[in-house]
Design an enzyme around this catalytic site. Sequence first.
Site, PDB file in Angstrom:
ATOM      1  N   TYR A   1      21.150  -6.377  63.348  1.00 50.26           N
ATOM      2  CA  TYR A   1      22.108  -6.608  62.260  1.00 50.26           C
ATOM      3  C   TYR A   1      22.335  -8.113  62.051  1.00 50.26           C
ATOM      4  O   TYR A   1      22.138  -8.627  60.954  1.00 50.26           O
ATOM      5  CB  TYR A   1      23.415  -5.900  62.613  1.00 50.26           C
ATOM      6  CG  TYR A   1      24.497  -5.983  61.570  1.00 50.26           C
ATOM      7  CD1 TYR A   1      24.415  -5.262  60.381  1.00 50.26           C
ATOM      8  CD2 TYR A   1      25.637  -6.774  61.771  1.00 50.26           C
ATOM      9  CE1 TYR A   1      25.425  -5.320  59.424  1.00 50.26           C
ATOM     10  CE2 TYR A   1      26.648  -6.844  60.826  1.00 50.26           C
ATOM     11  CZ  TYR A   1      26.542  -6.109  59.659  1.00 50.26           C
ATOM     12  OH  TYR A   1      27.545  -6.166  58.713  1.00 50.26           O
TER      13      TYR A   1
ATOM     14  N   PRO B   1      31.417  -9.858  70.847  1.00 49.76           N
ATOM     15  CA  PRO B   1      32.083 -11.160  70.708  1.00 49.76           C
ATOM     16  C   PRO B   1      33.515 -11.124  71.248  1.00 49.76           C
ATOM     17  O   PRO B   1      34.254 -10.174  71.013  1.00 49.76           O
ATOM     18  CB  PRO B   1      32.060 -11.413  69.202  1.00 49.76           C
ATOM     19  CG  PRO B   1      30.892 -10.624  68.716  1.00 49.76           C
ATOM     20  CD  PRO B   1      30.824  -9.403  69.583  1.00 49.76           C
TER      21      PRO B   1
ATOM     22  N   GLY C   1      40.255  -5.210  76.527  1.00 47.16           N
ATOM     23  CA  GLY C   1      41.080  -5.213  75.311  1.00 47.16           C
ATOM     24  C   GLY C   1      41.607  -6.594  74.946  1.00 47.16           C
ATOM     25  O   GLY C   1      42.372  -6.738  73.993  1.00 47.16           O
TER      26      GLY C   1
ATOM     27  N   ARG D   1      37.230 -13.742  67.362  1.00 50.86           N
ATOM     28  CA  ARG D   1      36.726 -13.912  65.994  1.00 50.86           C
ATOM     29  C   ARG D   1      37.903 -14.134  65.040  1.00 50.86           C
ATOM     30  O   ARG D   1      38.838 -13.338  65.009  1.00 50.86           O
ATOM     31  CB  ARG D   1      35.938 -12.672  65.572  1.00 50.86           C
ATOM     32  CG  ARG D   1      35.241 -12.862  64.257  1.00 50.86           C
ATOM     33  CD  ARG D   1      34.518 -11.622  63.849  1.00 50.86           C
ATOM     34  NE  ARG D   1      33.284 -11.411  64.585  1.00 50.86           N
ATOM     35  CZ  ARG D   1      32.677 -10.225  64.646  1.00 50.86           C
ATOM     36  NH1 ARG D   1      33.202  -9.180  64.042  1.00 50.86           N
ATOM     37  NH2 ARG D   1      31.545 -10.098  65.295  1.00 50.86           N
TER      38      ARG D   1
ATOM     39  N   ASN E   1      38.272   4.529  64.379  1.00 54.07           N
ATOM     40  CA  ASN E   1      38.158   5.198  65.681  1.00 54.07           C
ATOM     41  C   ASN E   1      39.528   5.406  66.315  1.00 54.07           C
ATOM     42  O   ASN E   1      39.872   6.516  66.719  1.00 54.07           O
ATOM     43  CB  ASN E   1      37.324   4.329  66.629  1.00 54.07           C
ATOM     44  CG  ASN E   1      36.076   5.035  67.087  1.00 54.07           C
ATOM     45  OD1 ASN E   1      35.637   5.987  66.460  1.00 54.07           O
ATOM     46  ND2 ASN E   1      35.513   4.580  68.181  1.00 54.07           N
ATOM     47  N   PHE E   2      40.305   4.313  66.409  1.00 51.92           N
ATOM     48  CA  PHE E   2      41.621   4.417  67.049  1.00 51.92           C
ATOM     49  C   PHE E   2      42.541   5.358  66.264  1.00 51.92           C
ATOM     50  O   PHE E   2      43.275   6.138  66.854  1.00 51.92           O
ATOM     51  CB  PHE E   2      42.276   3.026  67.168  1.00 51.92           C
ATOM     52  CG  PHE E   2      41.755   2.169  68.297  1.00 51.92           C
ATOM     53  CD1 PHE E   2      40.770   2.621  69.171  1.00 51.92           C
ATOM     54  CD2 PHE E   2      42.268   0.882  68.504  1.00 51.92           C
ATOM     55  CE1 PHE E   2      40.288   1.824  70.216  1.00 51.92           C
ATOM     56  CE2 PHE E   2      41.808   0.080  69.547  1.00 51.92           C
ATOM     57  CZ  PHE E   2      40.813   0.543  70.397  1.00 51.92           C
TER      58      PHE E   2
ATOM     59  N   ASN F   1      35.921  -8.666  59.666  1.00 51.95           N
ATOM     60  CA  ASN F   1      36.346  -7.253  59.840  1.00 51.95           C
ATOM     61  C   ASN F   1      37.333  -6.774  58.776  1.00 51.95           C
ATOM     62  O   ASN F   1      38.483  -7.218  58.744  1.00 51.95           O
ATOM     63  CB  ASN F   1      36.999  -7.073  61.219  1.00 51.95           C
ATOM     64  CG  ASN F   1      36.032  -7.375  62.348  1.00 51.95           C
ATOM     65  OD1 ASN F   1      35.587  -8.528  62.504  1.00 51.95           O
ATOM     66  ND2 ASN F   1      35.682  -6.369  63.118  1.00 51.95           N
TER      67      ASN F   1
ATOM     68  N   ARG G   1      33.798   2.125  63.845  1.00 56.67           N
ATOM     69  CA  ARG G   1      34.472   0.832  63.992  1.00 56.67           C
ATOM     70  C   ARG G   1      35.888   1.052  64.514  1.00 56.67           C
ATOM     71  O   ARG G   1      36.437   2.153  64.426  1.00 56.67           O
ATOM     72  CB  ARG G   1      34.447   0.064  62.667  1.00 56.67           C
ATOM     73  CG  ARG G   1      33.102  -0.596  62.457  1.00 56.67           C
ATOM     74  CD  ARG G   1      32.957  -1.250  61.111  1.00 56.67           C
ATOM     75  NE  ARG G   1      32.663  -0.292  60.065  1.00 56.67           N
ATOM     76  CZ  ARG G   1      32.392  -0.619  58.808  1.00 56.67           C
ATOM     77  NH1 ARG G   1      32.376  -1.878  58.444  1.00 56.67           N
ATOM     78  NH2 ARG G   1      32.120   0.324  57.908  1.00 56.67           N
ATOM     79  N   VAL G   2      36.475  -0.007  65.052  1.00 56.01           N
ATOM     80  CA  VAL G   2      37.641   0.185  65.904  1.00 56.01           C
ATOM     81  C   VAL G   2      38.830   0.820  65.169  1.00 56.01           C
ATOM     82  O   VAL G   2      39.488   1.708  65.737  1.00 56.01           O
ATOM     83  CB  VAL G   2      38.028  -1.142  66.612  1.00 56.01           C
ATOM     84  CG1 VAL G   2      38.513  -2.205  65.636  1.00 56.01           C
ATOM     85  CG2 VAL G   2      39.027  -0.898  67.700  1.00 56.01           C
TER      86      VAL G   2
END
Length: 310
Positions: free
Chosen positions: A143, A271, A205, A274, A188-189, A172, A184-185
């Site tokens: 990617y 990463p 985290g 960011r 998902n969460f 993001n 993606r977070v």
Amino acid sequence: MQILITGGAGFIGSHLCEYLINTGHNVTCLDNLSSGNIQNIEKLLPETRFTFVEHDTSIPFDYPAERIYNLASPASPAWYSRNPLATIQTIVQSTFNSAAAAEKYGARILQASTSEVYGSPLVHPQTEAYWGNVNPNGERSCYAESKRFAETILSNYHRQYNTDIRIARIFNTYGPKMRHDDGRVIPNFISQALNGSPLSIHGDGNQTRSFCYIDDLITGLVQLMEESEESGPVNLGNNQETSISDLAKMIINLTGSKSDISCIEAPCEDPKKRKPDLTRARMLTGFMPKVSLEKGLQKTIHALIKQTKQ
Ligand code: NAD
Ligand code: UDP
């Protein structure tokens, strides 16, 4: 204007189609529906100014346009690493094909680039002058390196043919119309919190991201396309930085969930930090994200609840 959007049935693409139709343009949306969804553009299908073509944009296409937004690409790490060679092919070929269409019709083209071009950044916050820290052989390279090469393709179309280009480095972005299984977070969460299952934090985290609500990003993309003459890269996103563990706590609170948090192994080369430096976007177009993370999460939670009931 006549506007072509590749990847227009995806999360960002469908919001962009809707915005451009609502502001009076004619929109042709090309998408192979691999990670996109026809439901995202269902409301637009009866509109005479809107055309949807199911097409794999890594195969050449020919539609007249004055503006081209090239968005076709899997975007979630979970999706783009499933078939890395197909990811490379999609990003590279779709960019060549979109640039060729721009050159043929004299269209202005905007490339959906990404903060991932900075890799695991050694400069914080990330400015466009930073060339990044990307492993060309790593698991994210299919990617990150393809998106870097896509910038190279457009920059050289500009150099060689004077093609009118814009490069948006998108950080993001989240909001309604993301798939519940996007990976993606944020989706998902939210899905985990709504199901009462533990929120799966990768690693400790403490890694950070800076999350931008979709409405702010759409404003930024259209401003960059229409209000600036910059052919170099421009960061777009929100510069409010949040740790992933704080994000998990916020989502548990906002959903009223009884879910726990579980820490699982982090993906390699995730990463650590960011955050966009937005000075260039602000100077060029006055870009300023408006929607707070809390407000944006509330809207996204409501939308995901509605989506899962349908
Ligand atoms: P998404 O997965 O929802 O949308 C991508 C769309 O591209 C989907 O509709 C998919 O079906 C389509 N597509 C994929 N391969 C295709 C192909 N070969 N031919 C035709 N269509 C194809 O993801 P998104 O978040 O909406 O991302 C859109 C663009 O923005 C992508 O280029 C992505 O790299 C970029 N971007 C997104 C973010 C973000 O946070 N959402 C951040 C940086 C960059
Ligand atoms: N992440 C997480 N749990 C998840 C999904 C992602 O902790 O269920 C982390 C991921 O490791 C990264 C951050 O959240 O540190 C953002 O991940 P995402 O996949 O949304 O986008 P990225 O910024 O990595 O492209």
